[in-house]
Enzyme design. Structure first.
Site, short mmCIF file in Angstrom:
data_model
loop_
_atom_site.label_atom_id
_atom_site.label_comp_id
_atom_site.label_asym_id
_atom_site.label_seq_id
_atom_site.Cartn_x
_atom_site.Cartn_y
_atom_site.Cartn_z
N LYS A 197 0.84 -1.20 0.00
CA LYS A 197 0.00 0.00 0.00
C LYS A 197 0.88 1.26 0.00
O LYS A 197 0.59 2.23 -0.70
CB LYS A 197 -0.94 -0.01 1.21
CG LYS A 197 -2.01 -1.11 1.10
CD LYS A 197 -2.74 -1.39 2.40
CE LYS A 197 -3.62 -2.64 2.26
NZ LYS A 197 -4.25 -3.04 3.52
N GLN A 222 -4.28 -1.77 9.76
CA GLN A 222 -4.15 -3.08 9.14
C GLN A 222 -4.67 -4.17 10.09
O GLN A 222 -4.24 -4.27 11.23
CB GLN A 222 -2.68 -3.35 8.78
CG GLN A 222 -2.44 -4.63 8.01
CD GLN A 222 -3.06 -4.65 6.61
OE1 GLN A 222 -3.04 -3.65 5.89
NE2 GLN A 222 -3.63 -5.77 6.24
N ASP A 249 -10.74 2.48 4.22
CA ASP A 249 -10.94 1.03 4.11
C ASP A 249 -12.44 0.70 4.04
O ASP A 249 -12.81 -0.44 3.74
CB ASP A 249 -10.33 0.30 5.31
CG ASP A 249 -9.02 -0.40 4.95
OD1 ASP A 249 -8.79 -0.62 3.75
OD2 ASP A 249 -8.25 -0.71 5.88
#
Ligand code: NAD
Length: 292
Positions: free
Chosen positions: A52, A96, A119
């Site tokens: 990412k 994450q 997200d």
């Protein structure tokens, strides 16, 4: 059979994003800034976060990584999230997953400002998505829809079977594909570990999407001739022929299934890179939403 090449498609998308960022820069505007929180030293998570951050660089974004030890307390993490929510230089951030067991993932997700939740895990974004309102859509489902869009696959009226009902992939994807909009309008069956007669159900599908995390689960006798197969699974499996001792495997037995398909996405190089590209699209959107 045609390959749904997520790697190539994601590179095209990221080029489009980097062009947009370069234009913003030349106009003296702010460039997008993504922050990532990584807890612990899980190999998979480190790889995902690094991918990412590399994508941020390719898109011309600023990025910041915040790493914590496995032993970090929930309080410290929540405080960091509050700081990021308030930090005007940060357009969006991700935490994450998975987190260590002593940290409540739901609490963490709820603490994220929905406007920075690139997200798309916050209930506010999931709820808006379900109602077909503008929202951050989680990166894997939106990456899959984008792959379908870029290949102009026909979805209206098609029977789609999704294997796996997770909150980050199967469940949101089932909603998106059934909505009354372009690259939706499928008749969706969302299957899971308690589903009976899965093989018979899959055999009726024009589109099969496998997101269960069991390498090579979908076999040739589960897929009808001419179906579109999208493989979301990513699992490390032992492979002594590799320097690392492992390779990535999808949920579809590619060699068996591919000859029957009209389109199929490979692993690696399919949904994975599209997920990263979607996160970049969401980050750009997060900045645009604030009119920066
Ligand atoms: P998960 O691991 O949270 O849940 C698995 C789902 O599969 C559950 O809903 C379960 O009911 C279902 N399932 C398990 N066994 C089954 C069976 N035998 N038959 C039918 N359904 C079954 O799911 P997840 O987090 O969505 O992850 C699924 C896979 O997708 C994993 O391999 C993960 O690594 C991968 N993944 C890939 C990306 C990407 O960017 N490519 C993103 C997220 C997840």
């Amino acid at each position: 059979m045609e390959l749904l090449n997520g790697k190539e498609t994601s590179q095209i998308i990221m080029k489009e994003i980097s062009d947009a960022v370069r234009n913003r820069k030349s106009e003296g505007k702010k460039i997008p800034h993504l922050a990532a929180i990584l807890v612990g030293g899980d190999g998979g998570s480190i790889t995902y976060v690094n991918n990412k951050l590399r994508a941020c660089e390719a898109c011309g974004f600023e990025s910041t990584l915040m790493r914590y030890d496995d032993s970090v307390s929930e309080e410290v993490l929540l405080n960091k999230i509050h700081t990021l929510n308030e930090d005007k230089s940060i357009d969006g951030f991700i935490v994450q997953l998975p987190l260590p067991p002593h940290i409540d993932e739901t609490k963490v997700i709820l603490a994220i400002d929905p406007m920075k939740d690139v997200d798309g895990f916050h209930p506010m974004n999931l709820g808006k998505m379900a109602l077909n309102m503008p929202a951050f859509i989680s990166a894997t489902p939106s990456g899959i829809i984008e792959l379908i869009r870029r290949y102009e696959l026909d979805t209206a009226g098609k029977r789609c079977v999704i294997i796996g009902r997770s909150n980050i992939v199967g469940m949101p994807l089932s909603i998106l594909l059934s909505q009354n909009k372009e690259f939706g309008n499928c008749t969706v069956t969302l299957t899971h570990s308690q589903t009976k007669n899965l093989k018979e159900i899959c055999l009726q599908a024009d589109i099969v999407i496998a997101a269960l995390g069991q390498p090579g689960f979908v076999k040739e006798d589960m897929v009808k001739e001419g179906a579109v197969v999208i493989d979301v699974g990513i699992t490390r499996v032992k492979d002594e022929s590799k320097k690392t001792g492992w390779r990535l495997s999808g949920d579809v037995d590619f060699d068996q299934v591919a000859p029957k398909c009209s389109y199929i996405s490979p692993v690696p190089g399919g949904v994975g890179p599209m997920t990263v590209a979607s996160l970049m699209m969401n980050t750009l959107k997060a900045m645009d939403l604030k009119g920066k």
